[in-house]
Write an enzyme that holds these catalytic residues in place. Structure first.
Site, mmCIF file in Angstrom:
data_model
loop_
_atom_site.group_PDB
_atom_site.id
_atom_site.type_symbol
_atom_site.label_atom_id
_atom_site.label_comp_id
_atom_site.label_asym_id
_atom_site.label_seq_id
_atom_site.Cartn_x
_atom_site.Cartn_y
_atom_site.Cartn_z
ATOM 1 N N ASN A 278 71.317 65.583 34.099
ATOM 2 C CA ASN A 278 72.747 65.904 34.012
ATOM 3 C C ASN A 278 73.227 66.789 35.159
ATOM 4 O OD1 ASN A 278 73.319 64.334 31.873
ATOM 5 N ND2 ASN A 278 73.087 65.930 30.343
ATOM 6 N N GLU B 94 63.481 64.538 28.646
ATOM 7 C CA GLU B 94 63.247 65.776 29.382
ATOM 8 C C GLU B 94 62.670 66.799 28.398
ATOM 9 O OE1 GLU B 94 66.682 65.711 32.837
ATOM 10 O OE2 GLU B 94 67.234 66.526 30.892
ATOM 11 N N HIS C 256 65.170 66.268 25.417
ATOM 12 C CA HIS C 256 66.478 65.688 25.725
ATOM 13 C C HIS C 256 66.344 64.183 25.990
ATOM 14 C CE1 HIS C 256 70.127 65.364 28.581
ATOM 15 N NE2 HIS C 256 70.515 65.239 27.339
ATOM 16 N N SER D 75 72.216 68.707 25.386
ATOM 17 C CA SER D 75 72.379 68.179 26.749
ATOM 18 C C SER D 75 72.513 69.312 27.745
ATOM 19 C CB SER D 75 73.660 67.355 26.861
ATOM 20 O OG SER D 75 73.716 66.395 25.876
HETATM 21 N N1 LIG Z 1 75.968 61.238 23.230
HETATM 22 C C1 LIG Z 1 75.110 61.264 24.250
HETATM 23 O O1 LIG Z 1 75.160 60.439 25.169
HETATM 24 C C2 LIG Z 1 74.026 62.312 24.264
HETATM 25 C C3 LIG Z 1 72.926 62.151 25.099
HETATM 26 C C4 LIG Z 1 71.905 63.111 25.094
HETATM 27 C C5 LIG Z 1 72.009 64.216 24.259
HETATM 28 N N2 LIG Z 1 73.098 64.358 23.463
HETATM 29 C C6 LIG Z 1 73.145 65.540 22.584
HETATM 30 O O2 LIG Z 1 72.760 65.128 21.277
HETATM 31 C C7 LIG Z 1 73.416 65.949 20.298
HETATM 32 C C8 LIG Z 1 74.169 65.065 19.327
HETATM 33 O O3 LIG Z 1 75.109 64.317 20.070
HETATM 34 P P1 LIG Z 1 75.774 62.989 19.458
HETATM 35 O O4 LIG Z 1 76.422 62.293 20.592
HETATM 36 O O5 LIG Z 1 74.788 62.266 18.578
HETATM 37 O O6 LIG Z 1 76.883 63.654 18.518
HETATM 38 P P2 LIG Z 1 77.618 63.038 17.245
HETATM 39 O O7 LIG Z 1 78.894 63.774 17.113
HETATM 40 O O8 LIG Z 1 77.616 61.554 17.299
HETATM 41 O O9 LIG Z 1 76.630 63.463 16.035
HETATM 42 C C9 LIG Z 1 76.437 64.788 15.613
HETATM 43 C C10 LIG Z 1 76.104 64.747 14.143
HETATM 44 O O10 LIG Z 1 75.674 66.046 13.742
HETATM 45 C C11 LIG Z 1 76.121 66.242 12.434
HETATM 46 N N3 LIG Z 1 76.122 67.660 12.092
HETATM 47 C C12 LIG Z 1 76.945 68.643 12.547
HETATM 48 N N4 LIG Z 1 76.613 69.826 11.980
HETATM 49 C C13 LIG Z 1 75.560 69.569 11.148
HETATM 50 C C14 LIG Z 1 74.785 70.377 10.275
HETATM 51 N N5 LIG Z 1 75.033 71.681 10.144
HETATM 52 N N6 LIG Z 1 73.787 69.794 9.580
HETATM 53 C C15 LIG Z 1 73.546 68.459 9.706
HETATM 54 N N7 LIG Z 1 74.254 67.650 10.523
HETATM 55 C C16 LIG Z 1 75.241 68.200 11.232
HETATM 56 C C17 LIG Z 1 77.543 65.651 12.444
HETATM 57 O O11 LIG Z 1 78.036 65.423 11.146
HETATM 58 C C18 LIG Z 1 77.306 64.384 13.261
HETATM 59 O O12 LIG Z 1 76.980 63.286 12.442
HETATM 60 C C19 LIG Z 1 74.297 66.923 21.094
HETATM 61 O O13 LIG Z 1 73.599 68.116 21.276
HETATM 62 C C20 LIG Z 1 74.508 66.187 22.412
HETATM 63 O O14 LIG Z 1 74.782 67.059 23.480
HETATM 64 C C21 LIG Z 1 74.105 63.434 23.427
#
Ligand SMILES: NC(=O)c1ccc[n+]([C@@H]2O[C@H](COP(=O)([O-])OP(=O)(O)OC[C@H]3O[C@@H](n4cnc5c(N)ncnc54)[C@H](O)[C@@H]3O)[C@@H](O)[C@H]2O)c1
Length: 320
Positions: free
Chosen positions: A227, A184, A172, A151
């Site tokens: 964002n 994005e 993104h 993000s």
């Molecule tokens: N939540 C949102 O609204 C949103 C929106 C757009 C982008 N994002 C981005 O998406 C990404 C994920 O966010 P999220 O909300 O799904 O997080 P989340 O915490 O729900 O999920 C992250 C997952 O990654 C896994 N993980 C961590 N290290 C790992 C590794 N080494 N190998 C494999 N898996 C691993 C974790 O176990 C977890 O299940 C982030 O970069 C976040 O900034 C989030």
């Protein structure tokens, strides 16, 4: 290069929903997380998304018929049937099973050499993302595209020491991607033009449950496009709540009724996650060194006390 086989690393809220989109579009997808329990939670989340979409679509025609009838229009059986046909669900229980069948849970990189495209969706943490990128660059073919769903972090930095930064890029997505179509597409300093073109082309042909996805090319700046505009709004709403300008419900109502927002900024912060919102505003503040991005202390206190929004049941509102 034609993309046929895809992998998603990180099966949390975003990774699982992104994997669902690929499988929904007919692709075979490897879904990886740190252990099998985490991957299985992601698989459960995908099933829940599909069941939710199934119910939503099945209910659409009866809701539309009821809406028309409340306007005083009497519909004939033929007209009702025409509405049912027009709004017929593109999902069925069988299709849900087929979609689920295309997603393969994995916990290591042993099958990644056959993959054409990988999306990384692990924690929003530079060290974790760099380590995953390095693993991907070691296990994927040289010409595979590796994208990150970050993000706010710099793709130039995340991919700084992998062997093929020309094939790395940001894609993104927005939460929830099964209804929000925007992606994005953000190239880093060393991303090849061909990678940008391939991603723009690939995503413009993909569909989510509402229609075609919409990729937009964005320059690499902190916060990218959405964002950079949105998160300062969420942060300002938290600052105003902390200052006692209005109650949380009134801040949200004001922005919905006065500015046409579909959701209030505090409701949205709860949905995005208070921790994610705080991280993004903190990064904008650090990167631009500008007071206008100063993080709300209330957001910080909420993160410290583990009030993270919908995901753990409590944020600006309670979800128990
Ligand atoms: N939540 C949102 O609204 C949103 C929106 C757009 C982008 N994002 C981005 O998406 C990404 C994920 O966010 P999220 O909300 O799904 O997080 P989340 O915490 O729900 O999920 C992250 C997952 O990654 C896994 N993980 C961590 N290290 C790992 C590794 N080494 N190998 C494999 N898996 C691993 C974790 O176990 C977890 O299940 C982030 O970069 C976040 O900034 C989030």
């Amino acid at each position: 290069m034609e993309i046929k086989k895809i992998a998603v690393v990180g099966s949390g809220s975003m990774g699982s929903a992104i994997a669902e989109i690929f499988a929904f579009n007919g692709f075979e997808v490897l879904l990886k997380d740190q252990n099998i329990d985490l991957v299985n939670s992601g698989i459960k989340r995908i099933k829940k998304i599909l069941q939710g979409q199934l119910l939503f679509q099945e209910g659409r025609s009866s809701k539309e018929i009821a809406r028309i009838e409340t306007l005083g229009v009497v519909l004939s059986e033929e007209q009702k049937e025409a509405i049912r046909t027009k709004l017929k669900s593109h999902l069925t229980e069988r299709k849900v099973e087929e979609i689920m069948g295309r997603i393969k849970p994995v916990v290591d990189y042993s099958q990644f050499e056959n993959v054409d495209y990988v999306v990384e969706a692990v924690f929003e943490n530079m060290d974790v993302k760099k380590a995953v990128m390095k693993d991907l660059s070691d296990h994927c073919r040289e010409n595979a595209i590796i994208s990150t769903n970050t993000s706010s972090l710099s793709i130039t930095k995340i991919s700084s020491f992998i062997s093929n930064p020309e094939r790395s890029i940001v894609t993104h997505f927005f939460n929830p991607p099964y209804t929000l179509p925007l992606v994005e597409i953000v190239p880093g300093m060393r991303t090849a033009d061909a990678t940008v073109r391939e991603m723009m082309e690939f995503y413009s042909k993909l569909k989510n449950h509402r229609g075609f996805m919409k990729p937009i090319k964005v320059k690499e700046v902190p916060g990218f496009l959405v964002n950079r505009i949105l998160v300062p709004v969420l942060n300002e709403a938290a600052i105003m709540l902390d200052e006692g300008v209005a109650e949380a419900g009134d801040i949200d109502t004001a922005m919905k009724l006065g500015a046409g927002f579909p959701m209030g900024p505090l409701e949205l912060a709860d949905m995005v996650g208070i921790d994610v919102t705080f991280d993004v505003i903190r990064i904008l503040y650090e990167e631009y060194a500008d007071q206008k991005y100063r993080p709300s202390l209330l957001l910080k206190r909420m993160v410290d006390s583990n009030k993270l929004g919908i995901k753990n049941g409590e944020g600006f509102y309670s979800y128990h």
